[in-house]
Design an enzyme around this catalytic site. Structure first.
Site, mmCIF file in Angstrom:
data_model
loop_
_atom_site.group_PDB
_atom_site.id
_atom_site.type_symbol
_atom_site.label_atom_id
_atom_site.label_comp_id
_atom_site.label_asym_id
_atom_site.label_seq_id
_atom_site.Cartn_x
_atom_site.Cartn_y
_atom_site.Cartn_z
ATOM 1 N N SER A 140 0.852 -1.198 0.000
ATOM 2 C CA SER A 140 0.000 0.000 0.000
ATOM 3 C C SER A 140 0.883 1.241 0.000
ATOM 4 C CB SER A 140 -0.844 -0.024 1.277
ATOM 5 O OG SER A 140 -1.364 1.248 1.557
ATOM 6 N N TYR A 153 -1.176 -0.125 10.368
ATOM 7 C CA TYR A 153 -1.254 -0.774 9.048
ATOM 8 C C TYR A 153 -0.057 -0.385 8.177
ATOM 9 C CZ TYR A 153 -3.199 -1.482 4.303
ATOM 10 O OH TYR A 153 -3.408 -1.829 2.988
HETATM 11 N N1 LIG Z 1 -8.628 -1.410 -0.768
HETATM 12 C C1 LIG Z 1 -7.612 -0.584 -0.915
HETATM 13 O O1 LIG Z 1 -7.780 0.622 -1.167
HETATM 14 C C2 LIG Z 1 -6.203 -1.127 -0.792
HETATM 15 C C3 LIG Z 1 -5.149 -0.241 -1.083
HETATM 16 C C4 LIG Z 1 -3.844 -0.723 -0.983
HETATM 17 C C5 LIG Z 1 -3.605 -2.026 -0.607
HETATM 18 N N2 LIG Z 1 -4.644 -2.860 -0.302
HETATM 19 C C6 LIG Z 1 -4.351 -4.237 0.105
HETATM 20 O O2 LIG Z 1 -5.052 -5.133 -0.747
HETATM 21 C C7 LIG Z 1 -5.274 -6.365 -0.050
HETATM 22 C C8 LIG Z 1 -6.751 -6.717 -0.140
HETATM 23 O O3 LIG Z 1 -7.483 -5.691 0.486
HETATM 24 P P1 LIG Z 1 -9.039 -5.427 0.221
HETATM 25 O O4 LIG Z 1 -9.195 -3.965 0.219
HETATM 26 O O5 LIG Z 1 -9.488 -6.249 -0.921
HETATM 27 O O6 LIG Z 1 -9.621 -5.977 1.603
HETATM 28 P P2 LIG Z 1 -10.985 -6.724 1.970
HETATM 29 O O7 LIG Z 1 -12.079 -6.349 1.031
HETATM 30 O O8 LIG Z 1 -11.173 -6.502 3.419
HETATM 31 O O9 LIG Z 1 -10.656 -8.264 1.687
HETATM 32 C C9 LIG Z 1 -9.698 -8.929 2.484
HETATM 33 C C10 LIG Z 1 -9.708 -10.410 2.146
HETATM 34 O O10 LIG Z 1 -8.734 -11.067 2.982
HETATM 35 C C11 LIG Z 1 -9.383 -12.060 3.780
HETATM 36 N N3 LIG Z 1 -8.662 -12.150 5.048
HETATM 37 C C12 LIG Z 1 -8.488 -11.188 5.977
HETATM 38 N N4 LIG Z 1 -7.766 -11.650 7.005
HETATM 39 C C13 LIG Z 1 -7.476 -12.946 6.709
HETATM 40 C C14 LIG Z 1 -6.768 -13.957 7.387
HETATM 41 N N5 LIG Z 1 -6.208 -13.758 8.599
HETATM 42 N N6 LIG Z 1 -6.645 -15.179 6.797
HETATM 43 C C15 LIG Z 1 -7.205 -15.418 5.580
HETATM 44 N N7 LIG Z 1 -7.899 -14.477 4.905
HETATM 45 C C16 LIG Z 1 -8.039 -13.269 5.466
HETATM 46 C C17 LIG Z 1 -10.831 -11.593 3.875
HETATM 47 O O11 LIG Z 1 -11.775 -12.622 4.174
HETATM 48 P P3 LIG Z 1 -12.149 -13.000 5.721
HETATM 49 O O12 LIG Z 1 -12.374 -11.711 6.435
HETATM 50 O O13 LIG Z 1 -13.348 -13.869 5.599
HETATM 51 O O14 LIG Z 1 -10.950 -13.737 6.201
HETATM 52 C C18 LIG Z 1 -11.042 -11.073 2.456
HETATM 53 O O15 LIG Z 1 -11.243 -12.154 1.563
HETATM 54 C C19 LIG Z 1 -4.780 -6.146 1.376
HETATM 55 O O16 LIG Z 1 -3.489 -6.675 1.528
HETATM 56 C C20 LIG Z 1 -4.752 -4.626 1.498
HETATM 57 O O17 LIG Z 1 -3.838 -4.203 2.469
HETATM 58 C C21 LIG Z 1 -5.948 -2.436 -0.405
#
Ligand SMILES: NC(=O)c1ccc[n+]([C@@H]2O[C@H](COP(=O)([O-])OP(=O)(O)OC[C@H]3O[C@@H](n4cnc5c(N)ncnc54)[C@H](OP(=O)(O)O)[C@@H]3O)[C@@H](O)[C@H]2O)c1
Length: 241
Positions: A140, A153
């Site tokens: 990120s 984070y």
């Molecule tokens: N969204 C943004 O703007 C953004 C920007 C930069 C980087 N990112 C990164 O992109 C990645 C995905 O983020 P997202 O925004 O798509 O988040 P999200 O919508 O909250 O999805 C997170 C996913 O990870 C799973 N997860 C969380 N904790 C887990 C664990 N301990 N074991 C196994 N699965 C787990 C969740 O399912 P469960 O909760 O059911 O486990 C879900 O499938 C992350 O690494 C985040 O830091 C996101």
């Protein structure tokens, strides 16, 4: 083409958000997938939209037995070409300032966002090396920018990025010539985590996670050197071609 000719990827956190979009994009490009998330129902629902050969294993990436099960599923598939360490958590919402950050919550953020992806990468590296594949650590801009309120984070993602850089240097030094190792910054995306980061705010101007899939597929196809990758730059380079 036989099943063993098609590449295999493990994508963590594929029940929603970026992980789900990448899973659907890779499946559409012919990849076989092993996916996970903690919540079994949501994972099953995501699995429903993916090809029949997709292996979905509900579990927590911080659990060593679950990580071993993911690797075993790739072994069963006969090969591993890509690990996408995408699963992650934000931590408390709203995010506390560094001066007040609850240490138990910080430990959990580090366990999920730093220790678990490293542990899974350690298990996957022999198979990824054998295929000259790729290891992706999803990071990120909060890893490099000192945004107030993003200390927990952001520092976890910074640690993940430095592990990624050092691992890449070690692999190069060892002369393995093996897998690419990328810390991939997808940019802001309209997901549950992003909404948690901006509680109560309208985030409808952020792009859907599906919007970065073409750049991700381009990254895999062009295989730039290991390092930090901003998908927005990959996309811009593609548009300029
Ligand atoms: N969204 C943004 O703007 C953004 C920007 C930069 C980087 N990112 C990164 O992109 C990645 C995905 O983020 P997202 O925004 O798509 O988040 P999200 O919508 O909250 O999805 C997170 C996913 O990870 C799973 N997860 C969380 N904790 C887990 C664990 N301990 N074991 C196994 N699965 C787990 C969740 O399912 P469960 O909760 O059911 O486990 C879900 O499938 C992350 O690494 C985040 O830091 C996101």
């Amino acid at each position: 083409m036989s099943e063993h000719d098609t590449p295999v990827a493990i994508i963590t956190g594929a029940s929603r958000g970026l992980g789900r979009a990448l899973a659907e994009g890779l499946a559409g490009a012919g990849w076989r997938l092993v996916i996970d998330a903690r919540t079994a129902d949501a994972l099953a629902e995501a699995r429903w939209n993916l090809p029949s050969g997709t292996v979905a294993i509900a579990g927590d990436v911080t659990d060593p037995a679950h990580r071993a099960a993911l690797i075993a599923a790739a072994d069963d598939a006969g090969r591993l070409d890509l690990l996408v360490n995408n699963a992650g958590i934000l931590g408390p919402s709203p995010q506390p300032g560094v001066a007040d950050y609850p240490l138990a919550a910080l430990r959990e953020v580090y366990e999920v966002n730093v220790v678990a992806p490293l542990a899974l990468a350690q298990l996957a590296l022999p198979a990824l090396t054998a295929r000259a594949g790729a290891l992706v650590m999803v990071t990120s801009d909060a890893a490099v920018e000192p945004y107030p309120g993003w200390g927990g984070y952001g520092s976890a993602k910074a640690a993940l990025e430095q592990l990624t850089r050092v691992l890449a240097a070690e692999l190069t030094e060892s002369g393995w010539g093996g897998p690419r190792v990328w810390a991939v910054d997808p940019g802001d995306l309209r997901t549950r985590m992003h909404q948690e980061a901006f509680p109560g705010e309208d985030i409808s101007d952020r792009p859907e996670p599906e919007s970065v899939v073409p750049a991700f597929l381009r990254l895999l196809a062009t295989r730039p050197p290991s390092g930090r990758i901003r998908l927005a730059e990959v996309f811009a380079a593609e548009v300029a071609r």
